[in-house]
Design a protein around this motif. Structure first.
Motif, PDB file in Angstrom:
ATOM      1  N   GLU A 332       0.831  -1.203   0.000  1.00  0.00           N
ATOM      2  CA  GLU A 332       0.000   0.000   0.000  1.00  0.00           C
ATOM      3  C   GLU A 332       0.872   1.262   0.000  1.00  0.00           C
ATOM      4  OE1 GLU A 332      -2.934  -0.068   3.052  1.00  0.00           O
ATOM      5  OE2 GLU A 332      -3.728  -2.037   2.452  1.00  0.00           O
ATOM      6  N   LYS A 412     -13.962   1.993 -12.492  1.00  0.00           N
ATOM      7  CA  LYS A 412     -14.086   2.344 -11.076  1.00  0.00           C
ATOM      8  C   LYS A 412     -13.115   1.536 -10.228  1.00  0.00           C
ATOM      9  CE  LYS A 412     -17.360   2.780  -7.251  1.00  0.00           C
ATOM     10  NZ  LYS A 412     -16.394   2.212  -6.293  1.00  0.00           N
ATOM     11  N   CYS A 415      -9.758   3.051 -10.507  1.00  0.00           N
ATOM     12  CA  CYS A 415      -9.710   4.275  -9.710  1.00  0.00           C
ATOM     13  C   CYS A 415      -9.553   3.971  -8.226  1.00  0.00           C
ATOM     14  CB  CYS A 415     -10.966   5.111  -9.961  1.00  0.00           C
ATOM     15  SG  CYS A 415     -11.037   5.862 -11.616  1.00  0.00           S
ATOM     16  N   ASP A 416     -10.236   2.929  -7.736  1.00  0.00           N
ATOM     17  CA  ASP A 416     -10.096   2.523  -6.342  1.00  0.00           C
ATOM     18  C   ASP A 416      -8.687   2.024  -6.048  1.00  0.00           C
ATOM     19  OD1 ASP A 416     -12.723   3.205  -5.890  1.00  0.00           O
ATOM     20  OD2 ASP A 416     -13.492   1.147  -6.078  1.00  0.00           O
ATOM     21  N   GLY A 418      -6.086   3.080  -7.523  1.00  0.00           N
ATOM     22  CA  GLY A 418      -5.255   4.281  -7.489  1.00  0.00           C
ATOM     23  C   GLY A 418      -5.255   4.982  -6.150  1.00  0.00           C
ATOM     24  N   GLU A 419      -6.285   4.742  -5.339  1.00  0.00           N
ATOM     25  CA  GLU A 419      -6.317   5.290  -3.991  1.00  0.00           C
ATOM     26  C   GLU A 419      -5.422   4.493  -3.049  1.00  0.00           C
ATOM     27  OE1 GLU A 419      -7.958   8.012  -2.956  1.00  0.00           O
ATOM     28  OE2 GLU A 419      -8.617   8.381  -5.015  1.00  0.00           O
ATOM     29  N   LYS A 420      -5.195   3.233  -3.376  1.00  0.00           N
ATOM     30  CA  LYS A 420      -4.427   2.352  -2.498  1.00  0.00           C
ATOM     31  C   LYS A 420      -2.947   2.288  -2.897  1.00  0.00           C
ATOM     32  CE  LYS A 420      -6.458  -1.414  -1.190  1.00  0.00           C
ATOM     33  NZ  LYS A 420      -7.021  -2.790  -1.121  1.00  0.00           N
ATOM     34  N   TYR A 421      -2.686   2.287  -4.207  1.00  0.00           N
ATOM     35  CA  TYR A 421      -1.315   2.191  -4.715  1.00  0.00           C
ATOM     36  C   TYR A 421      -1.009   3.414  -5.571  1.00  0.00           C
ATOM     37  CZ  TYR A 421      -2.612  -2.618  -3.613  1.00  0.00           C
ATOM     38  OH  TYR A 421      -3.095  -3.734  -2.984  1.00  0.00           O
ATOM     39  N   HIS A 422       0.271   3.735  -5.668  1.00  0.00           N
ATOM     40  CA  HIS A 422       0.687   4.884  -6.474  1.00  0.00           C
ATOM     41  C   HIS A 422       0.992   4.391  -7.902  1.00  0.00           C
ATOM     42  CE1 HIS A 422       3.574   8.502  -7.140  1.00  0.00           C
ATOM     43  NE2 HIS A 422       2.358   8.753  -7.594  1.00  0.00           N
TER      44      HIS A 422
END
Length: 542
Positions: A332, A412, A415-416, A418-422
């Motif tokens: 993460e 989606k 996109c989710d 992308g919130e957890k990994y860079h």
């Protein structure tokens, strides 16, 4: 006819016993069997060191000839109408098939005999025909009764108004034949069962004593007519099925048998030591141990094993070097790159994240995701015997509602992630992805169009294989990706560039394609700050 005697060191069948598949109502007619053996042994070999010498049958060949032609029913006709012989390369298949074709034409007591040679194409079928033609040319007795028509691939026997004719592969023109004999060569190369059905189901109905002689090596398509016949033969040999008209011969190793044991080499090569040289086989074995592609070829052509593909690229043992577990919590917030292989609406879509090593002690970590339409899963399981349903229940495969992939759901999901990994970049095939690219770019992702030709794919494909070989990619043995790795076939161009090919791979490889695209972006971006591995090492050539 040639008159030399059998060499003293050449083996001969001793104490012949008819096959156990002989019916209680059938009997062994030694006169008919002797007639077939004598006819063939008065022909001459046409190739290599045996060229011009008499065709002395090896024990396995004589057993086959005596069984097929000597075991007859009460009416005197042959019990076996189909003989299926599956055996490895270089054991004299073409010579034996040609000899049988000539016996059916000249010596089978069939008025107006019609003997046909078939294969995947006319060129392949011509291989056996050309051997038969040379055999006739070396036999003065047969030449007196024959007309050889090389241009049209036809041998005419004036003695019974019969002929031996090579067929093309077009199915539509094969109706209306009255086949007394059929030699079907390398049936594993047939694209479907249509030609086999047309030639064997109805075209011999007018004949009292037809014979369909099918001789082939193993293949790679377990959904083919060849594998269907292979399965039938094995089932008969092992007592699971009964068909008194079908004569089964299978010289090949099973999946769980040791292909490296020389004792097994003799088991599957009944001509080993005669038409096959043991030292040549050992040389081929040594090459197979050094190159995965050669290993597949050795198993296929030398051990007569049914392999997943003729040029399978990633052996399971190599793939599973990266099977150590992954602690997802530790990933993460880390930098990663992605490869996205969008499917058509009814197929598999694959997204693969690859996390680059942060120091020399770390390895690349690969995390795949797969989507498939939920309503297509039962059909896929039934049609392909692939456990999509199990993978979906285990969470290794994600199902979208309905019978088509919903790209909005996948968008989606990304996109989710992308919130957890860079996610620094997402490589994507431009085909069928224009709207997805625009939407993800609008969501803040860097999208990199990635071509599927040699120019784009060759270098990262070679690098991907190198890292797998060295155990430098961890994937936790993901079962869907593992299955796809076993399906991969590569193409090579004249410059020795390579790429994976969906067209020639027998099953899905989307996850491997996505992995290669992700790895390319990973290594190229690493190279911006520390020098590309491509520049340091150059291109790998396999």
């Amino acid at each position: 006819m040639a008159r030399e005697t059998r060499p003293t060191d050449y083996p001969k069948l001793k104490n012949y016993q008819p096959t156990r598949f002989m019916l209680p109502t059938s009997h062994y007619d030694k006169t008919k069997a002797d007639r077939a053996v004598a006819f063939i042994e008065n022909l001459c070999h046409t190739k290599g060191k045996w060229a011009g010498k008499r065709f002395w049958l090896l024990p396995w060949q004589e057993q086959l000839i005596r069984d097929i032609f000597g075991i007859v029913k009460s009416d005197g006709n042959r019990q076996f109408r189909t003989a299926f012989v599956e055996i490895c390369k270089k054991v004299g298949k073409s010579e034996l098939a040609a000899a049988i074709a000539l016996y059916l034409l000249y010596a089978d007591n069939e008025p107006s005999a019609e003997v046909y040679g078939a294969a995947a194409d006319r060129q392949q079928a011509s291989i056996v025909f050309d051997v038969a033609r040379q055999m006739v040319e070396m036999s003065p007795a047969l030449m007196k009764r024959s007309k050889l028509m090389s241009a049209t691939k036809r041998i005419v026997n004036y003695g019974n108004a019969g002929f031996y004719q090579v067929l093309s592969a077009e199915v539509g023109s094969k109706h209306g034949f009255s086949i007394s004999g059929l030699v079907f060569d390398e049936i594993h190369t047939q694209p479907n069962r249509q030609l086999y059905d047309v030639l064997t189901k109805y075209s011999s109905d007018a004949r009292q004593n037809p014979l369909h002689f099918i001789i082939t090596t193993a293949g790679n398509d377990r959904h083919s007519i060849a594998f269907e016949l292979h399965t039938k033969a094995v089932d008969i040999l092992e007592g699971r099925r009964v068909d008194p008209t079908f004569y089964p011969v299978v010289y090949g190793l099973k999946d769980d048998e040791d292909w490296e044991d020389e004792a097994n080499w003799y088991k599957v090569n009944p001509s080993l030591g005669y038409t096959v040289d043991i030292e040549r086989l050992r040389d081929a074995y040594r090459e197979a141990k050094q190159n995965p592609a050669d290993e597949i070829t050795f198993k296929w052509l030398r051990m007569n094993m049914w392999v997943s593909s003729t040029t399978s690229w990633i052996p399971d043992a190599i793939f599973m070097k990266g099977s150590e577990p992954i602690d997802m919590r530790l990933l993460e917030g880390r930098d990663c790159y992605a490869g996205l292989d969008l499917s058509s609406t009814g197929d598999i879509t694959a997204l693969v994240l690859i996390f680059p090593p942060r120091n020399s002690d770390e390895k690349h970590i690969l995390v795949p995701y797969f989507w498939v339409p939920e309503e297509t899963i039962p059909q896929r399981v039934k049609a392909n015997s692939v456990p999509y349903d199990v993978w979906e229940k285990q969470g290794h495969l994600l199902a979208t509602e309905g019978n088509v992939i919903h790209y909005d759901f996948i968008q989606k999901f990304i996109c989710d992630l992308g919130e957890k990994y860079h996610i620094l970049e997402i490589a994507v095939d431009r085909w069928n992805a224009t709207q997805m690219i625009q939407n993800l770019e609008g969501a803040g992702f860097t999208m990199v169009p990635f071509g599927q030709g040699f120019a784009s794919m060759s270098t990262p494909t070679k690098e991907f294989y190198r890292l797998l070989m060295e155990g430098q990619i961890i994937h936790a043995g993901h079962p869907v990706l593992r299955w796809m790795a076993g399906n991969v076939v590569i193409e090579t161009d004249a410059a020795e560039n390579i790429k994976v090919t969906k067209a020639k791979s027998k099953e899905k490889i989307d996850g491997i394609v996505a992995s290669i695209m992700a790895l390319d972006r990973c290594i190229r971006n690493q190279g911006e700050t520390q020098g590309s591995v491509y520049d340091e090492r150059g291109l790998l050539v396999f």
